[in-house]
Design a protein around this motif. Structure first.
Motif, PDB file in Angstrom:
ATOM      1  N   PHE A  72       0.860  -1.174   0.000  1.00 36.43           N
ATOM      2  CA  PHE A  72       0.000   0.000   0.000  1.00 36.43           C
ATOM      3  C   PHE A  72       0.903   1.232   0.000  1.00 36.43           C
ATOM      4  O   PHE A  72       1.869   1.295   0.765  1.00 36.43           O
ATOM      5  N   VAL A  73       0.595   2.185  -0.851  1.00 34.36           N
ATOM      6  CA  VAL A  73       1.314   3.452  -0.879  1.00 34.36           C
ATOM      7  C   VAL A  73       0.353   4.541  -0.434  1.00 34.36           C
ATOM      8  O   VAL A  73      -0.661   4.792  -1.086  1.00 34.36           O
ATOM      9  N   VAL A 151       3.936   1.934   2.504  1.00 31.61           N
ATOM     10  CA  VAL A 151       4.961   2.928   2.190  1.00 31.61           C
ATOM     11  C   VAL A 151       4.315   4.304   2.229  1.00 31.61           C
ATOM     12  O   VAL A 151       3.214   4.488   1.701  1.00 31.61           O
ATOM     13  N   THR A 152       4.962   5.279   2.851  1.00 28.10           N
ATOM     14  CA  THR A 152       4.460   6.648   2.794  1.00 28.10           C
ATOM     15  C   THR A 152       5.242   7.411   1.721  1.00 28.10           C
ATOM     16  O   THR A 152       6.448   7.248   1.584  1.00 28.10           O
ATOM     17  N   LEU A 161       4.364  15.405   5.924  1.00 23.61           N
ATOM     18  CA  LEU A 161       3.371  14.477   6.458  1.00 23.61           C
ATOM     19  C   LEU A 161       3.862  13.043   6.322  1.00 23.61           C
ATOM     20  O   LEU A 161       3.701  12.230   7.247  1.00 23.61           O
ATOM     21  N   ALA A 162       4.473  12.710   5.185  1.00 25.23           N
ATOM     22  CA  ALA A 162       4.991  11.360   4.974  1.00 25.23           C
ATOM     23  C   ALA A 162       6.076  11.031   5.995  1.00 25.23           C
ATOM     24  O   ALA A 162       6.127   9.919   6.541  1.00 25.23           O
ATOM     25  N   VAL A 163       6.944  11.995   6.265  1.00 22.16           N
ATOM     26  CA  VAL A 163       8.016  11.791   7.252  1.00 22.16           C
ATOM     27  C   VAL A 163       7.430  11.676   8.653  1.00 22.16           C
ATOM     28  O   VAL A 163       7.834  10.822   9.451  1.00 22.16           O
ATOM     29  N   ILE A 175       9.136   7.507   0.490  1.00 16.30           N
ATOM     30  CA  ILE A 175       9.475   8.168  -0.764  1.00 16.30           C
ATOM     31  C   ILE A 175       9.192   9.665  -0.612  1.00 16.30           C
ATOM     32  O   ILE A 175       8.088  10.055  -0.233  1.00 16.30           O
ATOM     33  N   LEU A 176      10.200  10.479  -0.905  1.00 18.91           N
ATOM     34  CA  LEU A 176      10.056  11.930  -0.776  1.00 18.91           C
ATOM     35  C   LEU A 176      10.399  12.608  -2.095  1.00 18.91           C
ATOM     36  O   LEU A 176      11.470  12.371  -2.656  1.00 18.91           O
TER      37      LEU A 176
END
Length: 298
Positions: A72-73, A151-152, A161-163, A175-176
């Motif tokens: 899931f991403v 995975v964010t 937000l992902a971090v 992933i940034l």
């Protein structure tokens, strides 16, 4: 001299509404449209906001895996975007990379209700992960009973937000795309490049204390050991590539990759094309076969 001193004291502070700028909301009917392509999902946040999003579910492909094992991403978009702006990216993630692509509108954006501010957006980002983990990923456990990897993935302001989620939840990868390094560096950059030319040197951009956490990726990524991929355009004129490299350097991950896209700016980086697309594809392929990395408990 007095006039000069007064001018030098002028500052412009970035607040919630100047950092988070939702575009005009689409018609609600769009959210539930095209059910054969995507599924509308929603939950009620702790503050009462209705958070709405889409999941583009992975399709079965002849790769030796079952759909239940596909990662899931969880994607977080940029400041002035919404779900509709990211339709193509989400479909690409599913159709070309064979993952379950999930994205929610920020509170006060698009199809979601709630107040537009950084604090609630960061808090609800954690709730989005919990919803994906507890309700979406739980529908398809692996053969050994474990859940599919999550995975964010964040772009621009969404990288914060992902971090943040990766620092407080268990993720298999991060992933940034064009991540800011810190509030101070973004304020300094903005003072030089966003202030009208005649006012440069007189107007100083600052960041409100409530807003600063969404920019402080260097500080927050220091606790994340999950594999990392950073993608950024060499000519990024909104978040300098030097900041992306700072974030990359601050990560303690043993598996990490930095991909510079020659000639690309902030908003014209075509992530579905090489070299960015190839890097994301390879990263997710490796993630699908791995196990989630442990991060602090909820």
């Amino acid at each position: 001299m007095l006039t000069f001193l007064l001018a030098a004291a002028i500052s412009y502070t970035l607040t919630d509404t100047s950092v988070l700028q939702p575009p005009k909301a689409p018609a609600m009917a769009v959210w539930t449209s095209e059910p054969a392509t995507r599924e509308a999902v929603e939950f009620t946040a702790k503050d009462g906001s209705r958070i709405r999003g889409w999941i583009y579910r992975a399709k079965q492909v002849d790769d030796g895996r079952t759909v239940a094992t596909h990662p899931f991403v969880l994607f977080f978009y940029g400041s002035n975007e919404d779900l509709v702006h990211e339709e193509a990216r989400l479909a690409w993630l599913r159709d070309k990379l064979h993952v379950n692509a999930v994205c929610f509108d920020f509170p006060g954006y698009g199809f979601s209700t709630g107040k537009v501010n950084v604090k609630s957006t960061r808090e609800i980002a954690l709730e989005e992960y919990d919803f994906v983990h507890d309700h979406l990923a739980a529908q398809g456990p692996r053969g050994d009973g474990s859940l599919p990897a999550i995975v964010t993935y964040g772009w621009s302001i969404g990288t914060g937000l992902a971090v943040h989620v990766a620092s407080r939840r268990t993720v298999a990868g991060l992933i940034l795309q064009a991540p800011p390094a810190s509030a101070d560096e973004m304020a300094a950059w903005s003072s030089k490049h966003d202030v009208p030319r005649l006012a440069r040197g007189f107007v100083k951009v600052t960041v409100d204390a409530e807003v600063q956490p969404i920019y402080n990726n260097v500080q927050e990524i220091a606790s994340i050991s999950a594999p990392l991929l950073v993608v950024q355009g060499s000519e990024d004129d909104v978040v300098p590539i030097t900041q992306g490299r700072e974030v990359f350097a601050a990560s303690p991950a043993k598996q990490k990759t930095f991909v510079e896209v020659p000639g690309a700016h902030h908003s014209d980086l075509r992530v579905g094309h090489p070299p960015a697309g190839d890097a994301v594809a390879a990263f997710l392929q490796q993630t699908a076969a791995g196990q989630p990395f442990a991060t602090p408990a909820r």
